[in-house]
Design a protein around this motif. Structure first.
Motif, PDB file in Angstrom:
ATOM      1  N   UNK A   1       0.795  -1.231   0.000  1.00 58.67           N
ATOM      2  CA  UNK A   1       0.000   0.000   0.000  1.00 58.67           C
ATOM      3  C   UNK A   1       0.826   1.279   0.000  1.00 58.67           C
ATOM      4  N   UNK A   2       2.141   1.185  -0.183  1.00 58.86           N
ATOM      5  CA  UNK A   2       2.972   2.378  -0.191  1.00 58.86           C
ATOM      6  C   UNK A   2       3.785   2.481  -1.482  1.00 58.86           C
ATOM      7  N   UNK A   3       3.802   3.687  -2.017  1.00 57.18           N
ATOM      8  CA  UNK A   3       4.584   3.977  -3.207  1.00 57.18           C
ATOM      9  C   UNK A   3       5.994   4.394  -2.829  1.00 57.18           C
ATOM     10  N   UNK A   4       6.925   4.100  -3.744  1.00 64.79           N
ATOM     11  CA  UNK A   4       8.315   4.528  -3.580  1.00 64.79           C
ATOM     12  C   UNK A   4       8.948   4.661  -4.956  1.00 64.79           C
ATOM     13  N   UNK A   5      10.235   4.991  -5.009  1.00 61.66           N
ATOM     14  CA  UNK A   5      10.916   5.226  -6.277  1.00 61.66           C
ATOM     15  C   UNK A   5      12.127   4.308  -6.392  1.00 61.66           C
ATOM     16  N   UNK A   6      12.316   3.790  -7.619  1.00 64.16           N
ATOM     17  CA  UNK A   6      13.490   2.972  -7.896  1.00 64.16           C
ATOM     18  C   UNK A   6      14.293   3.607  -9.022  1.00 64.16           C
ATOM     19  N   UNK A   7      15.568   3.182  -9.147  1.00 67.75           N
ATOM     20  CA  UNK A   7      16.400   3.633 -10.254  1.00 67.75           C
ATOM     21  C   UNK A   7      16.467   2.560 -11.333  1.00 67.75           C
ATOM     22  N   UNK A   8      17.254   2.796 -12.357  1.00 63.34           N
ATOM     23  CA  UNK A   8      17.295   1.886 -13.502  1.00 63.34           C
ATOM     24  C   UNK A   8      17.819   0.504 -13.129  1.00 63.34           C
ATOM     25  N   UNK A   9      18.562   0.404 -12.048  1.00 63.17           N
ATOM     26  CA  UNK A   9      19.063  -0.897 -11.591  1.00 63.17           C
ATOM     27  C   UNK A   9      18.039  -1.643 -10.744  1.00 63.17           C
ATOM     28  N   UNK A  10      16.889  -0.996 -10.500  1.00 62.05           N
ATOM     29  CA  UNK A  10      15.870  -1.611  -9.667  1.00 62.05           C
ATOM     30  C   UNK A  10      16.089  -1.381  -8.192  1.00 62.05           C
ATOM     31  N   UNK A  11      17.063  -0.552  -7.853  1.00 62.24           N
ATOM     32  CA  UNK A  11      17.362  -0.262  -6.452  1.00 62.24           C
ATOM     33  C   UNK A  11      16.426   0.818  -5.916  1.00 62.24           C
ATOM     34  N   UNK A  12      16.093   0.729  -4.638  1.00 63.05           N
ATOM     35  CA  UNK A  12      15.237   1.743  -4.021  1.00 63.05           C
ATOM     36  C   UNK A  12      16.009   3.049  -3.899  1.00 63.05           C
ATOM     37  N   UNK A  13      15.479   4.095  -4.528  1.00 67.68           N
ATOM     38  CA  UNK A  13      16.104   5.420  -4.472  1.00 67.68           C
ATOM     39  C   UNK A  13      15.427   6.310  -3.439  1.00 67.68           C
TER      40      UNK A  13
ATOM     41  N   UNK B   1       3.688  10.518  -8.275  1.00 66.01           N
ATOM     42  CA  UNK B   1       3.809  10.786  -9.699  1.00 66.01           C
ATOM     43  C   UNK B   1       5.254  10.866 -10.136  1.00 66.01           C
ATOM     44  N   UNK B   2       5.483  10.934 -11.447  1.00 68.06           N
ATOM     45  CA  UNK B   2       6.848  11.034 -11.967  1.00 68.06           C
ATOM     46  C   UNK B   2       7.502  12.378 -11.606  1.00 68.06           C
ATOM     47  N   UNK B   3       8.827  12.397 -11.606  1.00 65.90           N
ATOM     48  CA  UNK B   3       9.557  13.642 -11.394  1.00 65.90           C
ATOM     49  C   UNK B   3       9.496  14.511 -12.646  1.00 65.90           C
ATOM     50  N   UNK B   4       9.418  15.802 -12.411  1.00 70.64           N
ATOM     51  CA  UNK B   4       9.544  16.777 -13.492  1.00 70.64           C
ATOM     52  C   UNK B   4      10.147  18.044 -12.892  1.00 70.64           C
ATOM     53  N   UNK B   5      11.174  18.537 -13.555  1.00 66.62           N
ATOM     54  CA  UNK B   5      11.889  19.726 -13.095  1.00 66.62           C
ATOM     55  C   UNK B   5      12.382  19.549 -11.652  1.00 66.62           C
ATOM     56  N   UNK B   6      12.789  18.313 -11.337  1.00 68.41           N
ATOM     57  CA  UNK B   6      13.418  18.038 -10.053  1.00 68.41           C
ATOM     58  C   UNK B   6      12.479  17.763  -8.899  1.00 68.41           C
ATOM     59  N   UNK B   7      11.168  17.863  -9.126  1.00 65.86           N
ATOM     60  CA  UNK B   7      10.188  17.618  -8.075  1.00 65.86           C
ATOM     61  C   UNK B   7       9.142  16.617  -8.556  1.00 65.86           C
ATOM     62  N   UNK B   8       8.532  15.902  -7.600  1.00 64.80           N
ATOM     63  CA  UNK B   8       7.465  14.954  -7.918  1.00 64.80           C
ATOM     64  C   UNK B   8       6.292  15.190  -6.983  1.00 64.80           C
ATOM     65  N   UNK B   9       5.088  15.113  -7.524  1.00 66.17           N
ATOM     66  CA  UNK B   9       3.890  15.178  -6.690  1.00 66.17           C
ATOM     67  C   UNK B   9       3.734  13.858  -5.957  1.00 66.17           C
ATOM     68  N   UNK B  10       3.443  13.927  -4.662  1.00 65.60           N
ATOM     69  CA  UNK B  10       3.283  12.727  -3.851  1.00 65.60           C
ATOM     70  C   UNK B  10       2.156  12.941  -2.850  1.00 65.60           C
ATOM     71  N   UNK B  11       1.398  11.855  -2.613  1.00 61.89           N
ATOM     72  CA  UNK B  11       0.262  11.919  -1.698  1.00 61.89           C
ATOM     73  C   UNK B  11       0.630  11.306  -0.350  1.00 61.89           C
ATOM     74  N   UNK B  12       0.331  12.051   0.693  1.00 64.24           N
ATOM     75  CA  UNK B  12       0.538  11.567   2.061  1.00 64.24           C
ATOM     76  C   UNK B  12      -0.728  11.878   2.853  1.00 64.24           C
TER      77      UNK B  12
END
Length: 350
Positions: A177-189, A198-209
């Motif tokens: 039930x929790x979102x997170x971000x990974x890099x191209x290697x599949x590692x948790x970033x 949501x995806x990053x754009x201009x260095x920031x990402x929208x996120x719901x908490x």
């Protein structure tokens, strides 16, 4: 480069689903889709038919080819309308990195521009993408999503129940039930902490908490505190946000710079953003027992919030201006194209 996601409804939800779909920003071919008498074809910027309407379905051109449908099968044409890859697929997606994802006999594989499979059909038809700038494509195995490279090798194991799109080398994913971000290697970033992301754009990402949206940086730190009911990514320094049923725009400091006044809003592209001034409803019967949405009053605004163009019709959806034209769609399935003065270059047809 943005790549399209092909998926069944409610299985793979893109972040853009929060708003009305916007068309056009990815089309650089100089040809525009039209529908006439139930068939699809293509016009040029002047509104001249280049490929006569003859297809049961069609997509925008990408890398010189466009997916089309004849009957129950899909193939590809070139810009003259010549069939280059005969219709043989159940689903055909756009080309990216010289390859296109297709569905045949219920399985997803990837073909080259002569229609030869370079990655054999083997993945589930739950959702897949083309190859983006990161060189990866989304696939599904055993009901979970992962990513392969252009040789078909699994780079990121299929572990995720949902993903969004790659951007700025990071991918939002969810397990449990929790979102997170990974890099191209599949590692948790960025560690799991979000109810949606949501995806990053201009260095920031929208996120719901906790049912409110804010913005984080690539360290996972909260930059703009969660306070909005809905929020889009930043584009040209501004982001569309919603509070109390009305949309407006904030800057990177979280300050509202265009007042919350619209029924819907979209990203800025080349200095203009499409917004819904009013979502129009009407009663479905004389007794007024129910209402139905009949269309939207749209406008394009600049980054000061000034209306540059008001679209003169009740329109369901509009697109960004692409080489001077924007696509408009009506509830009755008519499609037209307007220029930046609001003049129809292609009168709406279906």
């Amino acid at each position: 480069m943005k790549v399209k996601i092909t998926a069944l409804p409610l299985v793979y939800l893109t972040f853009s689903a929060l708003l009305l779909t916007s068309y056009g920003q990815n089309n650089t071919s100089g040809l525009y889709l039209v529908r006439q008498n139930g068939k699809w074809g293509y016009i040029d910027k002047a509104g001249n038919l280049v490929i006569k309407p003859q297809f049961d379905n069609a997509e925008d051109f990408a890398e010189g080819l466009a997916a089309i449908r004849l009957g129950r099968k899909s193939g590809y044409i070139d810009k003259t309308g010549k069939i280059i890859i005969r219709p043989m697929f159940d689903v055909a997606s756009e080309f990216s990195k010289g390859m296109a994802g297709v569905v045949i006999n219920g399985r997803v594989g990837f073909i080259n521009k002569i229609g030869k499979f370079v990655i054999r059909p083997q993945f589930e038809w739950r959702g897949f993408s083309g190859f983006g700038d990161e060189g990866l494509a989304m696939i599904s195995i055993s009901g979970k999503y992962g990513y392969i490279d252009t040789t078909g090798r699994i780079i990121i194991k299929p572990l995720y129940s949902m993903t969004r799109s790659w951007s700025e080398e990071l991918l939002p994913v969810v397990i449990g039930d929790k979102w997170f971000y990974i890099n191209r290697a599949g590692e948790i970033a960025i560690k799991p902490a979000f109810d949606d992301a949501g995806p990053f754009s201009e260095g920031l990402a929208a996120a719901e908490i906790g049912s409110k949206w804010g913005y984080i940086d690539k360290a996972g730190d909260i930059i703009i505190s969660p306070q909005f009911n809905r929020a889009l990514g930043f584009s040209e320094g501004l982001a569309a946000v919603e509070l109390g049923g009305k949309w407006g725009y904030i800057n990177r400091q979280g300050k509202i710079v265009i007042d919350l006044q619209f029924d819907n809003a979209w990203d800025f592209i080349n200095g203009l953003a499409p917004v819904v001034l009013e979502a129009v409803h009407q009663y479905v019967d004389p007794e007024r027992t129910g209402i139905v949405h009949v269309g939207n009053r749209w406008a394009y605004i600049d980054k000061t919030g000034k209306e540059i163009l008001k679209v003169d019709a009740l329109i369901d959806r509009v697109g960004d201006f692409n080489n001077g034209l924007a696509r408009v769609e009506f509830k009755d399935k008519r499609i037209g194209y307007i220029d930046k003065s609001g003049k129809y270059i292609w009168e709406p047809t279906r």
